[in-house]
Design an enzyme around this catalytic site. Sequence first.
Site, PDB file in Angstrom:
ATOM      1  N   LYS A 172     -11.872  22.354  -1.568  1.00 14.78           N
ATOM      2  CA  LYS A 172     -10.507  22.046  -1.122  1.00 14.78           C
ATOM      3  C   LYS A 172      -9.791  21.080  -2.057  1.00 14.78           C
ATOM      4  CE  LYS A 172     -10.444  23.365   3.624  1.00 14.78           C
ATOM      5  NZ  LYS A 172     -11.840  23.615   4.027  1.00 14.78           N
ATOM      6  N   GLU A 201      -2.116  19.079   7.533  1.00 16.43           N
ATOM      7  CA  GLU A 201      -2.804  19.402   8.779  1.00 16.43           C
ATOM      8  C   GLU A 201      -4.289  19.487   8.464  1.00 16.43           C
ATOM      9  OE1 GLU A 201      -1.703  21.776   6.764  1.00 16.43           O
ATOM     10  OE2 GLU A 201      -3.624  22.834   6.573  1.00 16.43           O
ATOM     11  N   SER A 235     -19.005  27.308  -1.145  1.00 15.91           N
ATOM     12  CA  SER A 235     -17.742  26.563  -1.025  1.00 15.91           C
ATOM     13  C   SER A 235     -17.919  25.078  -0.732  1.00 15.91           C
ATOM     14  CB  SER A 235     -16.855  27.205   0.042  1.00 15.91           C
ATOM     15  OG  SER A 235     -17.541  27.297   1.280  1.00 15.91           O
TER      16      SER A 235
END
Length: 394
Positions: A90, A112, A378
């Site tokens: 991310k 968010e 990930s």
Amino acid sequence: MTKYTVDDRGYYGNFGGAFIPEMLYPNVEELRQNYLSIMSEPGFQAEFQRLLRDYVGRPTPLFLAERLSEKYQTQVYLKREDLNHTGAHKVNNTLGQILLAERLGKRKIVAETGAGQHGVATATMCALKGLECIVYMGEVDIERQAPNVARMKMLGAEVRAAKSGSRTLKDATNEAMRHWINNPVDTHYIIGSVVGPHPYPDMVARFQSVISGEIRRQLAEQTGSETPDYVIACVGGGSNAAGVFYHFLEDEQVKIIAAEAAGLGVQSGKSAATTFLGKPGILHGSKSLLMQTADGQVVEPHSVSAGLDYPGIGPLHAHLWETGRAKFMAITDEEAMQAGFALARLEGIIPAIESSHALAALEYLQAGPSEKVVIGLSGRGDKDLATYMKWMEI
Ligand SMILES: *Cc1c(COP(=O)(O)O)cnc(C)c1O
């Protein structure tokens, strides 16, 4: 423009666009007009590349997992996004968007978060840059994800509870958008996946595409060829998958596999397998596939992994699904957890449960002994240890 990149109107085939309230139009339009030119500035690229290297820790390794390869009788390579600073992919996107926000003259960031991973990555970058950071999070998630709430606070972010609806990710997203409408001049909204109104899906995919750019170079170094036979990634909103697939989309001989969360099973009523259960609809500003009732109400998704617990997917993925360019698999909670345990024992790597869904796809692949399979790992599994432990007792 190619078959799989966004067109001038912000569409991937039948999906995408910008379905936004009029009040949000100036913000989104400012971004749309500027994102490509800012991203191509040499100064932007230099700072992005420097921080990816010296702060995030890129390039992440591409690791030939020998014991896992032996188990599946094929060549399995793991792209180690779990080794990034903050423990997942991310941060590639939050770094890119923070640098973009600075160049747009925005000193405040709103975001968010569901499980808190995107919130932590955003708070991290805001600390690095000395920007004000407000993160909206569902009240239920605040309780469920206490360690990440503490991290965000320690990093200097303000965490605000979303108290409407189911008090989870989709409600936090609504509140963050509302906040942006009310603070259009000084605030940039960092969306955490390849979702939202155009240009967000394209912008986030471009920031995450660093992943497949590296995979090509690393495969060439390690095997003499830039392309594998398969690439596999899990899809929540689809940002790590977009990053893993991006530079292979035009290589039609590379098979693309997207692993969605089937939860307790696609037909169980407790699932998040959007391409199996969804219909075209509009959520958070774009047209895509969406789990919804006959009259268009969003259906609550379920997955053991908080990062895949989203009722939609990004428009790029809806297009890859519709065109058949990617094959979608629905992986149950149980299958993912077992794949996570297997990786820990075979390779000494504890994966995020999200990533375990991509690993579980190996069970269905039937790749040959000399074929190369690249899996997007990930994130790391530290955040999921309590869930793994509970599973072991069942
Ligand atoms: C958030 C998250 C995901 C899901 O988000 P995508 O946008 O689909 O990538 C997957 N893996 C990890 C480790 C995450 O933190």
